[in-house]
Write an enzyme that holds these catalytic residues in place. Structure first.
Site, mmCIF file in Angstrom:
data_model
loop_
_atom_site.group_PDB
_atom_site.id
_atom_site.type_symbol
_atom_site.label_atom_id
_atom_site.label_comp_id
_atom_site.label_asym_id
_atom_site.label_seq_id
_atom_site.Cartn_x
_atom_site.Cartn_y
_atom_site.Cartn_z
ATOM 1 N N PRO A 1 60.428 41.459 54.270
ATOM 2 C CA PRO A 1 60.086 43.035 54.273
ATOM 3 C C PRO A 1 61.449 43.848 53.621
ATOM 4 C CG PRO A 1 58.951 42.119 55.974
ATOM 5 C CD PRO A 1 59.770 41.306 55.486
ATOM 6 N N CYS A 2 61.510 44.628 52.628
ATOM 7 C CA CYS A 2 62.371 45.276 51.878
ATOM 8 C C CYS A 2 62.654 46.662 52.662
ATOM 9 C CB CYS A 2 62.182 45.489 50.600
ATOM 10 S SG CYS A 2 60.677 46.597 50.194
ATOM 11 N N GLN A 3 61.640 47.152 53.582
ATOM 12 C CA GLN A 3 61.553 48.385 54.026
ATOM 13 C C GLN A 3 63.061 49.080 54.930
ATOM 14 O OE1 GLN A 3 58.999 46.710 54.278
ATOM 15 N NE2 GLN A 3 57.101 47.661 53.640
#
Length: 403
Positions: free
Chosen positions: A88-90
């Site tokens: 996940p890039c968040q």
């Protein structure tokens, strides 16, 4: 070379709607597990399996949280050739809270665990460009070194900074025992590889050290210079698309100097031109028409698009802006199409899927909002295939030598 040598096993973490995984599958790998905790993303994959879509047909999909997944339960004949995933890039995104390692969504430690337990021959990791920002530089070094030495695990009570120091000390010694990888990374613009979208993402690729593989990222095949040459020097682009003078946009002001230099050159660029939105979608019927709705999957107009300062959409005759996981309120209007007349509308799901190079037969069963979230988080299929094909070629050389 027999079929046994050609068989390549892979495992995919954080599969999402399947962009990276489809590209890897198209490159000749056979997924032994596709792990994704989001039920909507799993439904997208399973819907396409039920429809008989070949690229996903034989995937064992595990709707599971990777933090709870036991990799030792996988029933695999032979070794895992490739472990891939986009954590996940968040935590590292420009639009996020920038909490990085303090964000509960940071799944890099789980990818490290998967490497340690599966011992794949090669690894492929994707994440946002924001990971390279100076504020994350130390943590990025930590990621690279932990991928390099996955068996040097974080001790109880040891924070990642102290663990990094231990990894650095190990990295500087002359001899390394145990599992290790040769890891390289690069920020790639998808447009440079024929994807009709300007999309910068960090890719990390590693090969197990005992294989002795020498690898580098594939050279770009497309360039902005080449599309500017076709549009504003020769005009071939407009002729190919049969666009009359009255319907052509003005020369982009930001590129005037660039275009002037090209016009002064005697030789065209050696690369292929960047692909534009028009290149990607011009053969689709008008969305909302009877033909568009009946012949093309997910090709329905969503009303309500409007432009305002800083929210202008992707021009039809340029590579699209980066599709993002947001929807109506995404800064820059990345999910809108902008015509030279000044009009705008939202991309249909099929158009957005084209910008991410998903196959036209790939169906998205959810509403526009949920689907655009899945597409915004995806790796362009064609870019994934380019990287995975290069990785596979090098692994096949190793198998040929060992055979």
């Amino acid at each position: 070379m027999g079929n046994k040598i050609l068989t390549m096993n892979s495992v995919e973490l954080f599969t999402g709607a399947g962009g990276l995984a489809i590209g890897i599958s198209n490159a000749g790998f056979r997924h032994q597990a596709a792990i994704e905790r989001d039920k909507n993303a799993c439904l997208t994959i399973r819907s396409n399996q039920q429809r008989g879509i070949q690229s996903v047909a034989d995937w064992p999909v595990f709707p599971a949280d990777v933090t709870q997944f036991d990799f030792t339960t996988l029933q695999v004949k032979g070794e895992i050739d490739l472990l891939a995933g986009g954590p996940p890039c968040q935590p590292f995104s420009q639009g996020g809270k920038h909490q990085g390692w303090d964000d509960s969504r940071d799944m890099f430690p789980q990818f490290f665990r998967a490497v340690r337990e599966l011992k794949p021959k090669a690894i492929l990791v994707e994440n946002v460009k924001g990971l390279l920002r100076s504020s994350f530089s130390q943590y990025f070094e930590y990621i690279i070194l932990q991928l390099t030495y996955p068996e040097i695990v974080q001790k109880s009570g040891e924070d990642w900074v102290d663990h990094l120091s231990r990894l650095e000390r190990h990295h500087t010694v002359d001899h390394h025992d145990g599992l290790s990888y040769r890891v390289v990374f690069r920020n790639l613009n998808a447009a440079d590889y024929g994807i009709p979208q300007k999309r910068d993402r960090v890719f990390m690729v590693g090969f197990r050290s005992d294989l002795g593989v020498e690898w580098s990222f594939p050279a770009p095949t497309h360039s902005q210079e080449a599309i500017l040459w076709e549009q504003w020097v020769t005009g071939d682009y407009w002729e190919r698309h049969r666009v009359p003078l009255s319907e052509r946009p003005e020369v982009p002001k930001k590129q005037c100097d660039h275009i002037y230099n090209l016009q002064s050159s005697l030789f065209p660029p050696l690369t292929k031109p960047w692909r534009t939105v028009r290149d990607a979608i011009s053969d689709l019927p008008v969305p909302g028409s009877e033909e568009g709705s009946s012949r093309v999957l997910n090709h329905v107009v969503i009303p309500g698009a409007r432009k305002y300062p800083g929210h202008t959409g992707s021009p039809l005759d340029q590579s699209a802006k980066t599709l993002k996981a947001g929807v109506h309120g995404v800064p820059g209007g990345e999910n809108m199409l902008a015509f030279h007349t000044g009009e705008v509308r939202y991309f249909t799901v099929r158009e957005a899927a084209r910008l991410q190079t998903f196959p036209d037969e790939y169906f998205f069963p959810h509403c526009w909002t949920q689907t655009m979230r899945q597409l915004g988080n995806a790796v362009p299929v064609a870019l994934a295939e380019v990287l995975a094909s290069s990785i596979r070629t090098h692994l096949l050389r190793v198998k040929a030598i060992q055979a």
